[in-house]
Motif scaffolding. Sequence first.
Motif, PDB file in Angstrom:
ATOM      1  N   ARG A 179       0.841  -1.188   0.000  1.00 30.27           N
ATOM      2  CA  ARG A 179       0.000   0.000   0.000  1.00 30.27           C
ATOM      3  C   ARG A 179       0.881   1.245   0.000  1.00 30.27           C
ATOM      4  O   ARG A 179       2.113   1.137  -0.119  1.00 30.27           O
ATOM      5  CB  ARG A 179      -0.961  -0.030   1.186  1.00 30.27           C
ATOM      6  CG  ARG A 179      -1.847  -1.292   1.158  1.00 30.27           C
ATOM      7  CD  ARG A 179      -2.963  -1.287   2.170  1.00 30.27           C
ATOM      8  NE  ARG A 179      -3.656  -2.579   2.140  1.00 30.27           N
ATOM      9  CZ  ARG A 179      -4.633  -2.886   1.292  1.00 30.27           C
ATOM     10  NH1 ARG A 179      -5.044  -1.992   0.416  1.00 30.27           N
ATOM     11  NH2 ARG A 179      -5.202  -4.084   1.315  1.00 30.27           N
ATOM     12  N   LYS A 180       0.262   2.395   0.127  1.00 26.40           N
ATOM     13  CA  LYS A 180       1.013   3.642   0.003  1.00 26.40           C
ATOM     14  C   LYS A 180       1.800   3.987   1.260  1.00 26.40           C
ATOM     15  O   LYS A 180       2.547   4.961   1.276  1.00 26.40           O
ATOM     16  CB  LYS A 180       0.060   4.780  -0.362  1.00 26.40           C
ATOM     17  CG  LYS A 180      -0.574   4.620  -1.753  1.00 26.40           C
ATOM     18  CD  LYS A 180      -1.518   5.760  -2.069  1.00 26.40           C
ATOM     19  CE  LYS A 180      -2.159   5.575  -3.434  1.00 26.40           C
ATOM     20  NZ  LYS A 180      -3.122   6.651  -3.758  1.00 26.40           N
ATOM     21  N   THR A 181       1.619   3.216   2.323  1.00 29.78           N
ATOM     22  CA  THR A 181       2.413   3.377   3.543  1.00 29.78           C
ATOM     23  C   THR A 181       2.954   2.017   3.956  1.00 29.78           C
ATOM     24  O   THR A 181       2.379   0.977   3.618  1.00 29.78           O
ATOM     25  CB  THR A 181       1.564   3.949   4.700  1.00 29.78           C
ATOM     26  OG1 THR A 181       0.435   3.078   4.935  1.00 29.78           O
ATOM     27  CG2 THR A 181       1.060   5.339   4.373  1.00 29.78           C
ATOM     28  N   ASN A 311      -9.734  -1.329  -1.850  1.00 27.33           N
ATOM     29  CA  ASN A 311      -9.003  -1.603  -0.613  1.00 27.33           C
ATOM     30  C   ASN A 311      -8.423  -3.011  -0.597  1.00 27.33           C
ATOM     31  O   ASN A 311      -7.261  -3.212  -0.223  1.00 27.33           O
ATOM     32  CB  ASN A 311      -9.924  -1.403   0.600  1.00 27.33           C
ATOM     33  CG  ASN A 311      -9.216  -1.698   1.899  1.00 27.33           C
ATOM     34  OD1 ASN A 311      -8.321  -0.964   2.316  1.00 27.33           O
ATOM     35  ND2 ASN A 311      -9.607  -2.779   2.563  1.00 27.33           N
ATOM     36  N   ASP A 316      -5.863   1.237  -7.984  1.00 24.77           N
ATOM     37  CA  ASP A 316      -5.672   2.682  -8.086  1.00 24.77           C
ATOM     38  C   ASP A 316      -6.813   3.386  -8.804  1.00 24.77           C
ATOM     39  O   ASP A 316      -6.720   4.591  -9.078  1.00 24.77           O
ATOM     40  CB  ASP A 316      -4.360   2.972  -8.815  1.00 24.77           C
ATOM     41  CG  ASP A 316      -3.177   2.367  -8.088  1.00 24.77           C
ATOM     42  OD1 ASP A 316      -2.939   2.758  -6.928  1.00 24.77           O
ATOM     43  OD2 ASP A 316      -2.512   1.486  -8.659  1.00 24.77           O
ATOM     44  N   ASP A 354     -13.489   9.566  -3.647  1.00 24.70           N
ATOM     45  CA  ASP A 354     -12.811  10.703  -3.029  1.00 24.70           C
ATOM     46  C   ASP A 354     -12.863  10.635  -1.507  1.00 24.70           C
ATOM     47  O   ASP A 354     -11.951  11.118  -0.819  1.00 24.70           O
ATOM     48  CB  ASP A 354     -13.433  12.023  -3.492  1.00 24.70           C
ATOM     49  CG  ASP A 354     -12.973  12.402  -4.893  1.00 24.70           C
ATOM     50  OD1 ASP A 354     -12.054  11.744  -5.415  1.00 24.70           O
ATOM     51  OD2 ASP A 354     -13.548  13.359  -5.470  1.00 24.70           O
ATOM     52  N   VAL A 356     -12.432   8.129   0.211  1.00 22.98           N
ATOM     53  CA  VAL A 356     -11.397   7.199   0.668  1.00 22.98           C
ATOM     54  C   VAL A 356     -10.001   7.686   0.285  1.00 22.98           C
ATOM     55  O   VAL A 356      -9.085   7.726   1.109  1.00 22.98           O
ATOM     56  CB  VAL A 356     -11.636   5.786   0.066  1.00 22.98           C
ATOM     57  CG1 VAL A 356     -10.536   4.815   0.510  1.00 22.98           C
ATOM     58  CG2 VAL A 356     -12.999   5.265   0.464  1.00 22.98           C
ATOM     59  N   ASP A 357      -9.841   8.053  -0.962  1.00 18.06           N
ATOM     60  CA  ASP A 357      -8.535   8.486  -1.461  1.00 18.06           C
ATOM     61  C   ASP A 357      -8.752   9.329  -2.712  1.00 18.06           C
ATOM     62  O   ASP A 357      -9.215   8.827  -3.739  1.00 18.06           O
ATOM     63  CB  ASP A 357      -7.662   7.275  -1.794  1.00 18.06           C
ATOM     64  CG  ASP A 357      -6.232   7.648  -2.157  1.00 18.06           C
ATOM     65  OD1 ASP A 357      -5.973   8.830  -2.453  1.00 18.06           O
ATOM     66  OD2 ASP A 357      -5.366   6.742  -2.147  1.00 18.06           O
ATOM     67  N   GLN A 358      -8.425  10.583  -2.630  1.00 17.03           N
ATOM     68  CA  GLN A 358      -8.675  11.492  -3.748  1.00 17.03           C
ATOM     69  C   GLN A 358      -7.748  11.244  -4.930  1.00 17.03           C
ATOM     70  O   GLN A 358      -7.907  11.852  -5.989  1.00 17.03           O
ATOM     71  CB  GLN A 358      -8.559  12.950  -3.282  1.00 17.03           C
ATOM     72  CG  GLN A 358      -9.649  13.336  -2.300  1.00 17.03           C
ATOM     73  CD  GLN A 358      -9.658  14.817  -1.964  1.00 17.03           C
ATOM     74  OE1 GLN A 358      -8.866  15.587  -2.504  1.00 17.03           O
ATOM     75  NE2 GLN A 358     -10.554  15.208  -1.075  1.00 17.03           N
ATOM     76  N   GLU A 359      -6.773  10.357  -4.763  1.00 18.85           N
ATOM     77  CA  GLU A 359      -5.902  10.014  -5.880  1.00 18.85           C
ATOM     78  C   GLU A 359      -6.440   8.858  -6.722  1.00 18.85           C
ATOM     79  O   GLU A 359      -5.867   8.519  -7.751  1.00 18.85           O
ATOM     80  CB  GLU A 359      -4.503   9.653  -5.367  1.00 18.85           C
ATOM     81  CG  GLU A 359      -3.759  10.842  -4.769  1.00 18.85           C
ATOM     82  CD  GLU A 359      -2.329  10.492  -4.414  1.00 18.85           C
ATOM     83  OE1 GLU A 359      -1.926   9.320  -4.598  1.00 18.85           O
ATOM     84  OE2 GLU A 359      -1.608  11.390  -3.949  1.00 18.85           O
ATOM     85  N   TYR A 360      -7.541   8.247  -6.288  1.00 22.04           N
ATOM     86  CA  TYR A 360      -8.146   7.187  -7.104  1.00 22.04           C
ATOM     87  C   TYR A 360      -8.554   7.757  -8.463  1.00 22.04           C
ATOM     88  O   TYR A 360      -9.148   8.836  -8.552  1.00 22.04           O
ATOM     89  CB  TYR A 360      -9.392   6.626  -6.420  1.00 22.04           C
ATOM     90  CG  TYR A 360      -9.125   5.601  -5.335  1.00 22.04           C
ATOM     91  CD1 TYR A 360      -8.049   4.719  -5.416  1.00 22.04           C
ATOM     92  CD2 TYR A 360      -9.977   5.497  -4.240  1.00 22.04           C
ATOM     93  CE1 TYR A 360      -7.824   3.782  -4.421  1.00 22.04           C
ATOM     94  CE2 TYR A 360      -9.764   4.564  -3.235  1.00 22.04           C
ATOM     95  CZ  TYR A 360      -8.677   3.712  -3.329  1.00 22.04           C
ATOM     96  OH  TYR A 360      -8.458   2.774  -2.352  1.00 22.04           O
TER      97      TYR A 360
END
Length: 555
Positions: A179-181, A311, A316, A354, A356-360
Motif C-alpha cells: 500500500r502507500k504506507t 481496498n 488505483d 474521493d 477514501v482516497d482522492q488520488e483514485y
Amino acid sequence: MKKILIIIAFFCLLVISSACTPDNDDNDGDDPIVPTLSVSSERLSINIGETGKIDASISGTTEMVTMLFTSLDTAVATVDATGLVTAVSEGETVIEVTISEYPDVKTTVTVTVIDAEKEAEQEAQEIIAATIAELDAMIPATLSGNVELPRFMRGYSIQLTWTSSKPSAVSTTGLVIRRKTDQSVQLQAVLKHMKTGIEGAFTKTVTVEKYELRNLAGKKPVFAYYYQGSTLSDDDLDKIDVINYSFGYILNNQLSLTHLTNLANLVNKAHSKGVRFVISVGGWGASGFSPMAANPENRAKFVQSVVKAMNDYALDGIDLDWEYPTRPIGSDPGLPADKVNFTYLVKELREALDAVDQEYLLTAAFPAGSWGANNYYEINKINDCLDYFHLMTYDMISYDNPSRTSHHTNLYASQYASSSTASADSAVKAYVAAGADKSKITIGGAFYGHIGTVSGNTSGNGMGLPSVNFTEAINFARIHTEYLTNPAFTYYFDDVAKAAWLFDGTTFISFDDPASLAFKCEYVIDEGLGGIMFWQLGGDYNGVLVSAIYNALNK
C-alpha cells in the motif's frame, strides 16, 4: 651266582611297581569336572516396555545343571528364569548369569534401557528448532513482493499452520498487498512434527514496503488496456503509466473480480514499477450496467463493492467501459434512461472514491464520433467527475455487409476513411464540443488491425473495395511476423490520415504501426490532450508499439 639273580629280580619288581603308580598331580577320580558359561553378547539394548533375550550356554559337562539370571537393578530391568529381560525404566544395569551347582562360575550382560519416546521427542525438538532457524533466514524482514509460507518442510515431516496479524497485507498463503504506507505484520506459524505430534512456534515481524506511484503531473500518461492472460513484462511497464486491466464484471449489481485469478500478483508487479493499476469494467458485449445503474439502491451496492475492491487489492481506480448507454448489449435491452443513469453512476462513484482516497482514478471509455458524445452521455455533467475520457479511436470502419475497406484507426479524415467524421481528430472535437476538457481526453492506438479478403479492382491499393470479412481483427504481432515481412504485400501510408495499410491484391489489412502512433503522440502534445491509450498490450510484438509511443512522447 644265585645271590646275583635274586638281586636282579628285586630290581625288576621295583621298576614295574613304579610304572603302575600315577603322578601326584593327576585327578585320582574323586573330584568333578567344572563346566564353563558363555553368552552370545555381553551387551543388550532395549526400549522401555520391550523385552530382550539373553542367549547363554554351558559347556564342558554333561551333568544336569541349573542356570540362574539375576538383575542387579530391577528398577531398570528385570529378568526371568529363562533369561528374558524386561525393560522397566531408562538406565543401565547388569544381569549376572550363574550356575546353581557351581556358584563360582558366572558371566555378566550389561543391559541398557532406552526411553525411545524421550529420544524421539528430543530429535523432534531439534528438527523443529532447525526448521525455525531456516524459516527465519528464509523470510525477509522487509517484503516488497509475495513471500513463501510453506505448508510442509523437511520432506513433509513438519507441518506448518500460519496466522497473520494483518491478512490484508500478508495473507496466510504469502500473498503480499503493498500500500502507500509501510505496514508492520507479525507472522506466526505452529510447527507440528508429524511422527511425534511435538509442536513448536515461529514468530517474525516483517515490514511490507510501501509502493510509490509515478508522478503524472505535467505528463502525457500512457494508458495500456491489458487483457487477462497476456504477458506483462518489466520492459513494457517502464513505458506505461496506467494499466487498465480488462475486464471486471457486474454480477448481482456488484463488481466481480473472482475470475481474475492472478490479480494481486499483477497489482504488485505494476506497483513495483510505480505503475497505477486500474480495473476496467464491462467491455464489448458485457451485460449488467443498465440494471445496476437503474436505481439508487443498485448503484449504491455497486459503488460499495468498488470501494471494497480498491481496498482489498490496493487498486488505483476504476474504468467504466459501458458499450453503450441506451443501446442493447448482452442481455440488457438498453433504455433511454441509461444516459442520465450513467451520469448518476459517475457522480456517485466520484464521491465515494474521493471519500477514501482522492488520488483514485475514475475514467471511462467512449466511442469515437459526435453521435455517441451527444446521444449516449451527458458529457458536460460528468466532465468534472472523470479524470480521463478514453476515446476509442479505432474500429472506425463500415459495418455494412459487405463492408468496404478503409482505415480503422486513422488520426485525420481522408479519402480512405470510412466517413468524413471517422477520425481521432473528429472524435476529439466532438467531445470537446460536448463539454469535455481537452486536457482530460486520451485518444486510442490499436495494437491490432482489421483484415479482410477483397473483391473488385485488385490492381489498385485495395482501398474502398468490398470485403465480406473486414470486421475481423488480427493482432499486430501477427501482422509484423506474417505480413510485414511478406514480399507479396505492399506497405502503404496515408500522409493525410496518418495511417498505414497492407495489400497483396487479395488480402487487405488496416493497422497502427510505429509511424502512425508517433503522429498520434505528436497530436496529443500539440493539441494539449491528456495522454494516449491503446487496446491492448498483448497484441504488441516485442514491445515495438509500446516503445514507439514512449519514444514519441519523450523525445
